[in-house]
Design a protein around this motif. Sequence first.
Motif, PDB file in Angstrom:
ATOM      1  N   LYS A  24       0.825  -1.223   0.000  1.00  0.00           N
ATOM      2  CA  LYS A  24       0.000   0.000   0.000  1.00  0.00           C
ATOM      3  C   LYS A  24       0.849   1.259   0.000  1.00  0.00           C
ATOM      4  CE  LYS A  24      -4.163  -1.959   1.948  1.00  0.00           C
ATOM      5  NZ  LYS A  24      -4.363  -2.645   3.217  1.00  0.00           N
ATOM      6  N   ALA A  25       2.078   1.165   0.465  1.00  0.00           N
ATOM      7  CA  ALA A  25       2.961   2.346   0.506  1.00  0.00           C
ATOM      8  C   ALA A  25       4.084   2.204  -0.516  1.00  0.00           C
ATOM      9  CB  ALA A  25       3.525   2.520   1.910  1.00  0.00           C
ATOM     10  N   LYS A  60       5.447  -3.181  -9.178  1.00  0.00           N
ATOM     11  CA  LYS A  60       5.296  -1.728  -9.339  1.00  0.00           C
ATOM     12  C   LYS A  60       6.441  -0.960  -8.691  1.00  0.00           C
ATOM     13  CE  LYS A  60       2.401   2.248  -9.031  1.00  0.00           C
ATOM     14  NZ  LYS A  60       1.200   2.926  -8.646  1.00  0.00           N
ATOM     15  N   ALA A  64       9.674   2.942  -2.994  1.00  0.00           N
ATOM     16  CA  ALA A  64       9.490   4.332  -3.458  1.00  0.00           C
ATOM     17  C   ALA A  64      10.138   5.325  -2.507  1.00  0.00           C
ATOM     18  CB  ALA A  64       8.011   4.632  -3.639  1.00  0.00           C
ATOM     19  N   ILE A  68       7.824   8.917   3.749  1.00  0.00           N
ATOM     20  CA  ILE A  68       7.707  10.368   3.913  1.00  0.00           C
ATOM     21  C   ILE A  68       6.765  10.685   5.074  1.00  0.00           C
ATOM     22  CG2 ILE A  68       7.005  12.524   2.770  1.00  0.00           C
ATOM     23  CD1 ILE A  68       7.738  11.090   0.076  1.00  0.00           C
ATOM     24  N   MET A  71       8.608  10.437   8.320  1.00  0.00           N
ATOM     25  CA  MET A  71       9.659  11.451   8.539  1.00  0.00           C
ATOM     26  C   MET A  71       9.116  12.860   8.701  1.00  0.00           C
ATOM     27  SD  MET A  71      12.696  10.604   5.811  1.00  0.00           S
ATOM     28  CE  MET A  71      11.593  10.574   4.402  1.00  0.00           C
ATOM     29  N   PRO A 131      14.784  11.680  -5.885  1.00  0.00           N
ATOM     30  CA  PRO A 131      13.898  12.848  -5.986  1.00  0.00           C
ATOM     31  C   PRO A 131      13.806  13.672  -4.692  1.00  0.00           C
ATOM     32  CG  PRO A 131      12.608  10.872  -5.596  1.00  0.00           C
ATOM     33  CD  PRO A 131      14.049  10.441  -5.618  1.00  0.00           C
ATOM     34  N   LEU A 135      11.453  17.344  -2.192  1.00  0.00           N
ATOM     35  CA  LEU A 135      10.901  17.441  -0.833  1.00  0.00           C
ATOM     36  C   LEU A 135      11.719  18.424  -0.002  1.00  0.00           C
ATOM     37  CD1 LEU A 135      10.630  13.562  -0.260  1.00  0.00           C
ATOM     38  CD2 LEU A 135       8.729  15.091  -0.852  1.00  0.00           C
ATOM     39  N   GLY A 140      19.819  10.548   1.967  1.00  0.00           N
ATOM     40  CA  GLY A 140      20.315  10.434   3.350  1.00  0.00           C
ATOM     41  C   GLY A 140      20.831   9.062   3.687  1.00  0.00           C
TER      42      GLY A 140
HETATM   43  N1  CO8 Z   1       6.600   7.356   1.622  1.00  0.00           N
HETATM   44  C1  CO8 Z   1       5.346   7.120   2.078  1.00  0.00           C
HETATM   45  N2  CO8 Z   1       4.322   6.752   1.304  1.00  0.00           N
HETATM   46  C2  CO8 Z   1       4.566   6.616  -0.023  1.00  0.00           C
HETATM   47  C3  CO8 Z   1       5.839   6.852  -0.572  1.00  0.00           C
HETATM   48  C4  CO8 Z   1       6.883   7.239   0.314  1.00  0.00           C
HETATM   49  N3  CO8 Z   1       8.152   7.435  -0.112  1.00  0.00           N
HETATM   50  N4  CO8 Z   1       5.769   6.651  -1.905  1.00  0.00           N
HETATM   51  C5  CO8 Z   1       4.502   6.293  -2.172  1.00  0.00           C
HETATM   52  N5  CO8 Z   1       3.768   6.260  -1.033  1.00  0.00           N
HETATM   53  C6  CO8 Z   1       2.332   5.951  -0.880  1.00  0.00           C
HETATM   54  C7  CO8 Z   1       1.466   7.076  -1.379  1.00  0.00           C
HETATM   55  O1  CO8 Z   1       1.348   8.066  -0.378  1.00  0.00           O
HETATM   56  C8  CO8 Z   1       0.193   6.345  -1.657  1.00  0.00           C
HETATM   57  O2  CO8 Z   1      -0.481   6.126  -0.438  1.00  0.00           O
HETATM   58  P1  CO8 Z   1      -2.066   6.522  -0.294  1.00  0.00           P
HETATM   59  O3  CO8 Z   1      -2.725   5.568  -1.243  1.00  0.00           O
HETATM   60  O4  CO8 Z   1      -2.341   6.239   1.143  1.00  0.00           O
HETATM   61  O5  CO8 Z   1      -2.164   7.931  -0.716  1.00  0.00           O
HETATM   62  C9  CO8 Z   1       0.657   4.989  -2.174  1.00  0.00           C
HETATM   63  O6  CO8 Z   1       2.000   4.851  -1.706  1.00  0.00           O
HETATM   64  C10 CO8 Z   1       0.657   4.879  -3.681  1.00  0.00           C
HETATM   65  O7  CO8 Z   1       1.425   5.976  -4.197  1.00  0.00           O
HETATM   66  P2  CO8 Z   1       0.874   6.963  -5.352  1.00  0.00           P
HETATM   67  O8  CO8 Z   1      -0.615   7.063  -5.285  1.00  0.00           O
HETATM   68  O9  CO8 Z   1       1.659   8.229  -5.255  1.00  0.00           O
HETATM   69  O10 CO8 Z   1       1.280   6.111  -6.641  1.00  0.00           O
HETATM   70  P3  CO8 Z   1       1.606   6.684  -8.106  1.00  0.00           P
HETATM   71  O11 CO8 Z   1       1.659   5.486  -8.979  1.00  0.00           O
HETATM   72  O12 CO8 Z   1       0.649   7.783  -8.460  1.00  0.00           O
HETATM   73  O13 CO8 Z   1       3.062   7.350  -7.991  1.00  0.00           O
HETATM   74  C11 CO8 Z   1       5.378   7.450  -7.291  1.00  0.00           C
HETATM   75  C12 CO8 Z   1       4.187   6.547  -7.718  1.00  0.00           C
HETATM   76  C13 CO8 Z   1       5.847   8.281  -8.477  1.00  0.00           C
HETATM   77  C14 CO8 Z   1       6.501   6.511  -6.862  1.00  0.00           C
HETATM   78  C15 CO8 Z   1       4.946   8.369  -6.141  1.00  0.00           C
HETATM   79  O14 CO8 Z   1       4.324   7.573  -5.129  1.00  0.00           O
HETATM   80  C16 CO8 Z   1       6.059   9.126  -5.496  1.00  0.00           C
HETATM   81  O15 CO8 Z   1       6.540  10.108  -6.052  1.00  0.00           O
HETATM   82  N6  CO8 Z   1       6.499   8.708  -4.261  1.00  0.00           N
HETATM   83  C17 CO8 Z   1       7.483   9.390  -3.498  1.00  0.00           C
HETATM   84  C18 CO8 Z   1       8.881   9.216  -4.078  1.00  0.00           C
HETATM   85  C19 CO8 Z   1       9.892   9.978  -3.264  1.00  0.00           C
HETATM   86  O16 CO8 Z   1       9.867  11.184  -3.158  1.00  0.00           O
HETATM   87  N7  CO8 Z   1      10.835   9.239  -2.636  1.00  0.00           N
HETATM   88  C20 CO8 Z   1      11.871   9.814  -1.848  1.00  0.00           C
HETATM   89  C21 CO8 Z   1      11.458   9.853  -0.390  1.00  0.00           C
HETATM   90  S1  CO8 Z   1      12.635  10.646   0.658  1.00  0.00           S
HETATM   91  C22 CO8 Z   1      13.857   9.503   0.842  1.00  0.00           C
HETATM   92  O17 CO8 Z   1      13.790   8.410   0.345  1.00  0.00           O
HETATM   93  C23 CO8 Z   1      15.034   9.918   1.651  1.00  0.00           C
HETATM   94  C24 CO8 Z   1      15.937   8.713   1.940  1.00  0.00           C
HETATM   95  C25 CO8 Z   1      16.958   9.038   2.992  1.00  0.00           C
HETATM   96  C26 CO8 Z   1      16.432   8.849   4.382  1.00  0.00           C
HETATM   97  C27 CO8 Z   1      17.551   8.545   5.344  1.00  0.00           C
HETATM   98  C28 CO8 Z   1      17.456   9.472   6.533  1.00  0.00           C
HETATM   99  C29 CO8 Z   1      18.723   9.474   7.337  1.00  0.00           C
END
Ligand code: CO8
Length: 258
Positions: A24-25, A60, A64, A68, A71, A131, A135, A140
């Motif tokens: 789901k996430a 899929k 991802a 987020i 955090m 990406p 944000l 990290g």
């Molecule tokens: N965190 C939490 N939830 C997420 C994340 C995520 N990274 N990615 C997707 N989800 C969730 C969505 O919120 C959604 O949940 P809900 O149905 O409850 O709204 C579900 O997964 C499905 O996602 P989408 O509806 O967005 O699916 P799409 O097919 O429309 O899009 C994408 C897919 C393009 C992958 C899109 O979900 C997206 O852009 N996700 C975020 C990608 C992103 O920005 N990743 C970087 C996160 S920051 C990070 O990784 C930092 C790492 C370092 C940390 C170390 C600290 C020391």
Amino acid sequence: MAEYDTLMVEQRGGVTLITLNRPKALNALNSQVLAELLAALAAFDADATQGCAVLTGSEKAFAAGADIKEMSAQGFAEMYGGNFFGGYERLTQTRKPIIAAVAGYALGGGCELAMMCDFILAADTAKFGQPEIKLAVTPGMGGSQRLARAVGKAKAMEMCLTGRMIDAAEAERAGLVSRIVPAAELVEESVRTAQTIADMAPLAVLANKEMVNAAFETTLAQGVQFERRLFHGLFGTADQKEGMAAFVEKRPGQWTGK
Ligand code: CO8
């Protein structure tokens, strides 16, 4: 075998297949995934019947990114004081090889997790990106460092500064992945590749992994010296005697791990 909430773990012959399981996430990585992954890898490393691991996600998403939602509300004190996700580096101390089998999104922490593995096999659907800048943060979990080493400064810089994703073909051209596999065959092909490694003499597997990794931490002269010492050292093993005798006798080697 231990049960986990966020992972599925199964043994296929000498291969431990670990599947991230938060559909789901999109397999976003949170503290629980981290703890369970480290536990599963420690169990794999300690199990003498297992020679190589495959880490995969779903069709899929490999992952991802870091979660987020977990955090977003954290402040500096919680992140820095609690060493948020600091334990992830322990994954790279796993002594046996780990193959990342990536289909779909490997973004942010997902791309970083894949790069912490020993090599990446990509489905033709794979997409890699850092990406975090979108944000208003940065990688990290080692992304800026490992991506720069894997694909060079120009592409790493562009990816980190724009958040642009690259597809499997671009990732292969850039040297981020070892090869591309049709999505429907990704897990089977990764397990097959892992079994090939698991069938090798175990001490030679450890030594090969250790010396390739040394290339990223040492000067060329130190790395070459380290390689030669490990090469020499393997002549103290029974498996080296067996491996070379088996070659001369035109038969497969039978390893004892000694
Ligand atoms: N965190 C939490 N939830 C997420 C994340 C995520 N990274 N990615 C997707 N989800 C969730 C969505 O919120 C959604 O949940 P809900 O149905 O409850 O709204 C579900 O997964 C499905 O996602 P989408 O509806 O967005 O699916 P799409 O097919 O429309 O899009 C994408 C897919 C393009 C992958 C899109 O979900 C997206 O852009 N996700 C975020 C990608 C992103 O920005 N990743 C970087 C996160 S920051 C990070 O990784 C930092 C790492 C370092 C940390 C170390 C600290 C020391």
